[in-house]
Design an enzyme around this catalytic site. Structure first.
Site, short mmCIF file in Angstrom:
data_model
loop_
_atom_site.label_atom_id
_atom_site.label_comp_id
_atom_site.label_asym_id
_atom_site.label_seq_id
_atom_site.Cartn_x
_atom_site.Cartn_y
_atom_site.Cartn_z
N SER A 80 0.84 -1.20 0.00
CA SER A 80 0.00 0.00 0.00
C SER A 80 0.88 1.25 0.00
O SER A 80 1.99 1.24 0.56
CB SER A 80 -0.86 -0.03 1.27
OG SER A 80 -1.34 1.25 1.56
N TYR A 84 -1.72 0.22 10.26
CA TYR A 84 -1.98 -0.53 9.01
C TYR A 84 -0.76 -0.45 8.09
O TYR A 84 -0.24 -1.46 7.60
CB TYR A 84 -3.22 0.04 8.32
CG TYR A 84 -3.37 -0.39 6.88
CD1 TYR A 84 -3.65 -1.71 6.56
CD2 TYR A 84 -3.20 0.53 5.84
CE1 TYR A 84 -3.77 -2.11 5.23
CE2 TYR A 84 -3.33 0.14 4.51
CZ TYR A 84 -3.61 -1.18 4.21
OH TYR A 84 -3.71 -1.57 2.90
N LYS A 92 2.09 -3.37 6.66
CA LYS A 92 2.45 -3.62 5.26
C LYS A 92 3.96 -3.52 5.07
O LYS A 92 4.58 -4.31 4.37
CB LYS A 92 1.74 -2.61 4.34
CG LYS A 92 0.24 -2.82 4.24
CD LYS A 92 -0.11 -4.08 3.46
CE LYS A 92 -1.59 -4.35 3.44
NZ LYS A 92 -1.96 -5.61 2.81
N PHE A 116 -2.17 2.73 -4.74
CA PHE A 116 -2.59 4.04 -4.27
C PHE A 116 -4.08 3.92 -3.91
O PHE A 116 -4.40 3.13 -3.03
CB PHE A 116 -2.15 5.13 -5.27
CG PHE A 116 -0.68 5.41 -5.02
CD1 PHE A 116 0.28 4.43 -5.30
CD2 PHE A 116 -0.25 6.55 -4.38
CE1 PHE A 116 1.62 4.62 -4.97
CE2 PHE A 116 1.08 6.75 -4.05
CZ PHE A 116 2.01 5.79 -4.35
N ARG A 163 -5.12 12.60 -3.07
CA ARG A 163 -4.78 11.20 -3.27
C ARG A 163 -4.70 10.88 -4.75
O ARG A 163 -5.19 11.62 -5.60
CB ARG A 163 -5.87 10.29 -2.64
CG ARG A 163 -5.97 10.38 -1.13
CD ARG A 163 -4.79 9.71 -0.45
NE ARG A 163 -4.87 9.81 1.01
CZ ARG A 163 -4.39 10.82 1.73
NH1 ARG A 163 -3.80 11.83 1.15
NH2 ARG A 163 -4.48 10.82 3.05
N1 LIG Z 1 -8.82 -1.00 -1.24
C1 LIG Z 1 -7.80 -0.18 -1.03
O1 LIG Z 1 -7.98 1.04 -1.03
C2 LIG Z 1 -6.41 -0.71 -0.81
C3 LIG Z 1 -5.32 0.18 -0.91
C4 LIG Z 1 -4.03 -0.31 -0.70
C5 LIG Z 1 -3.84 -1.65 -0.41
N2 LIG Z 1 -4.92 -2.48 -0.30
C6 LIG Z 1 -4.70 -3.88 0.04
O2 LIG Z 1 -5.30 -4.69 -0.95
C7 LIG Z 1 -5.74 -5.91 -0.37
C8 LIG Z 1 -7.20 -6.15 -0.73
O3 LIG Z 1 -7.96 -5.02 -0.33
P1 LIG Z 1 -9.53 -4.91 -0.55
O4 LIG Z 1 -9.83 -3.49 -0.76
O5 LIG Z 1 -9.98 -5.92 -1.52
O6 LIG Z 1 -10.01 -5.29 0.92
P2 LIG Z 1 -11.20 -6.25 1.34
O7 LIG Z 1 -11.36 -6.09 2.80
O8 LIG Z 1 -12.38 -6.04 0.47
O9 LIG Z 1 -10.57 -7.68 1.01
C9 LIG Z 1 -9.64 -8.31 1.85
C10 LIG Z 1 -10.18 -9.70 2.12
O10 LIG Z 1 -9.26 -10.39 2.97
C11 LIG Z 1 -10.04 -11.16 3.86
N3 LIG Z 1 -9.21 -11.48 5.04
C12 LIG Z 1 -8.69 -10.63 5.96
N4 LIG Z 1 -8.04 -11.32 6.89
C13 LIG Z 1 -8.14 -12.63 6.56
C14 LIG Z 1 -7.68 -13.84 7.14
N5 LIG Z 1 -7.01 -13.86 8.31
N6 LIG Z 1 -7.95 -15.01 6.54
C15 LIG Z 1 -8.65 -15.04 5.38
N7 LIG Z 1 -9.12 -13.93 4.78
C16 LIG Z 1 -8.87 -12.74 5.38
C17 LIG Z 1 -11.25 -10.30 4.17
O11 LIG Z 1 -12.35 -11.04 4.64
C18 LIG Z 1 -11.54 -9.68 2.81
O12 LIG Z 1 -12.46 -10.43 2.06
C19 LIG Z 1 -5.50 -5.78 1.13
O13 LIG Z 1 -4.29 -6.41 1.43
C20 LIG Z 1 -5.37 -4.28 1.33
O14 LIG Z 1 -4.57 -3.98 2.45
C21 LIG Z 1 -6.19 -2.04 -0.51
#
Ligand SMILES: NC(=O)c1ccc[n+]([C@@H]2O[C@H](COP(=O)([O-])OP(=O)(O)OC[C@H]3O[C@@H](n4cnc5c(N)ncnc54)[C@H](O)[C@@H]3O)[C@@H](O)[C@H]2O)c1
Length: 338
Positions: A125, A149, A153, A177, A230
């Site tokens: 991230s 958070y 990461k 981003f 952003r």
């Molecule tokens: N959406 C954003 O803005 C964004 C930005 C930067 C990074 N990210 C990263 O991208 C990835 C996906 O993000 P997203 O937006 O799809 O989030 P999201 O919450 O929709 O998806 C993450 C999924 O991981 C699952 N999860 C969490 N812990 C778990 C565990 N212990 N075992 C099994 N499943 C687990 C959750 O239930 C969820 O379905 C994440 O790693 C997030 O940190 C997201």
């Protein structure tokens, strides 16, 4: 080719799985639904009954289940999306963020080791950069995350880099981003349930009348209009970056960190203005004080991704807003859903 996708029920994991399945990959997906539900899994299972295989697994506690799930499946690459992801929440329950995000990663790595699997694409991230005065952010910018958070990461990147330097794994760590929008096919839609921390679901909830006002955190930042800036990126651009990263890491050694952003900064007020024009909906706002862990400006220099994985974003802000709103146009369907 077979892939393991962790966090497959979530916004980005499901969007990625959908695109990968359309391209002919077989996807082994897992999730524990801590921040999602079965909606996306059902869609993927119905559309790809032979090539999408799902198991409910808590990656942070169920190592044996992960191992069994991927054992002898000829998986070639792991895309590790599963994580808790809210900056705000991570300030309230830091222990849980450290435990969940780190333990999940350790278990994925252990299962990969047992299976002799080396290629990993990791969801990192932009929050690993923290509050840098030097913008746009290149991958060489100092890494001083503000939030717990972001720190989880960065800690995971450190571990992955160390293992990659010892030739145990090969990793593309993708620093996202701000992904927004829904997939143009309209099948996988970003959830607007009330526990979602991302900005677009919150805007949509107000446009639908589910919430009364959109809260803008901070209007006294040193930016053009005082609100935080952003780098918003269309979900489809983000996903195409993952497919390029998978291709790359299967034939590369070591650790590479790559920004996935457009290189353009947009303020919260600019985003709201573009969204209101695209949706023709009013989004009443209220200003509140800055949020812990938030930074004033954060946008990418995507040159390294352009060069190393031949990836470039295609979509602009207008299209991101139109594609975010399209699935919700029939507002009655979603009214009251939270
Ligand atoms: N959406 C954003 O803005 C964004 C930005 C930067 C990074 N990210 C990263 O991208 C990835 C996906 O993000 P997203 O937006 O799809 O989030 P999201 O919450 O929709 O998806 C993450 C999924 O991981 C699952 N999860 C969490 N812990 C778990 C565990 N212990 N075992 C099994 N499943 C687990 C959750 O239930 C969820 O379905 C994440 O790693 C997030 O940190 C997201």
């Amino acid at each position: 080719m077979n892939l393991l996708v962790t966090g497959a029920a979530g916004y980005i994991g499901a969007s990625f799985s959908y695109e990968a399945l359309k391209k002919g990959f077989r996807v082994y997906g897992c999730d524990n639904f801590i921040n999602s539900d079965e909606t996306n899994i059902k869609i993927l299972e119905n559309k790809f009954p032979n090539d999408f295989i799902f198991e409910k697994i808590d990656l942070s506690t169920e190592l044996e289940k992960v191992k069994n799930f991927i054992s002898n499946k000829q998986i070639e690459c792991v895309i590790h999306f599963a994580s808790l992801k809210s900056v705000e929440e991570s300030e309230k329950i830091p222990n849980e963020y450290w435990r969940n995000n780190l333990d999940s990663t350790f278990n994925v790595l252990k299962a990969m080791e047992d299976e002799g699997l080396k290629a990993l694409v990791f969801s990192s991230s932009a929050s690993v950069y923290g509050q840098s005065k030097i913008q746009p952010l290149t991958e060489d910018t100092n890494l001083i995350p503000e939030s717990t958070y972001g720190k989880t990461k960065l800690a995971i990147e450190f571990i992955l880099k160390d293992l990659a330097e010892k030739s145990l794994i090969n990793v593309a760590s993708l620093r996202y981003f701000n992904p927004i929008g829904s997939h143009k096919d309209g099948l996988i839609v970003e959830s607007i349930s009330d526990n979602q921390s991302n900005i677009m679901p919150k805007i949509i909830r107000v446009a639908l009348g589910v919430d009364k006002k959109f809260t803008v955190f901070g209007n006294d930042y040193e930016t053009n209009d005082g609100t935080a800036e952003r780098d918003y990126i269309h979900i489809e651009d983000l996903i195409s970056g993952h497919l390029d990263a998978v291709k790359f890491i299967l034939h590369s050694k070591g650790f590479i960190e790559l920004n996935l952003g457009t290189g353009k900064k947009v303020s919260v007020l600019d985003l709201l203005k573009t969204f209101m024009a695209a949706s023709r909906k009013e989004v009443p706002i209220e200003f509140s004080s800055r949020r812990a862990g938030d930074v004033p400006v954060c946008y990418a220099d995507p040159t390294k991704s352009n060069k190393m994985i031949s990836w470039k974003s295609k979509f602009g802000l207008k299209e991101m807003c139109e594609d975010s709103w399209r699935p919700f146009q029939n507002s009655d369907e979603f009214k009251g859903k939270s």
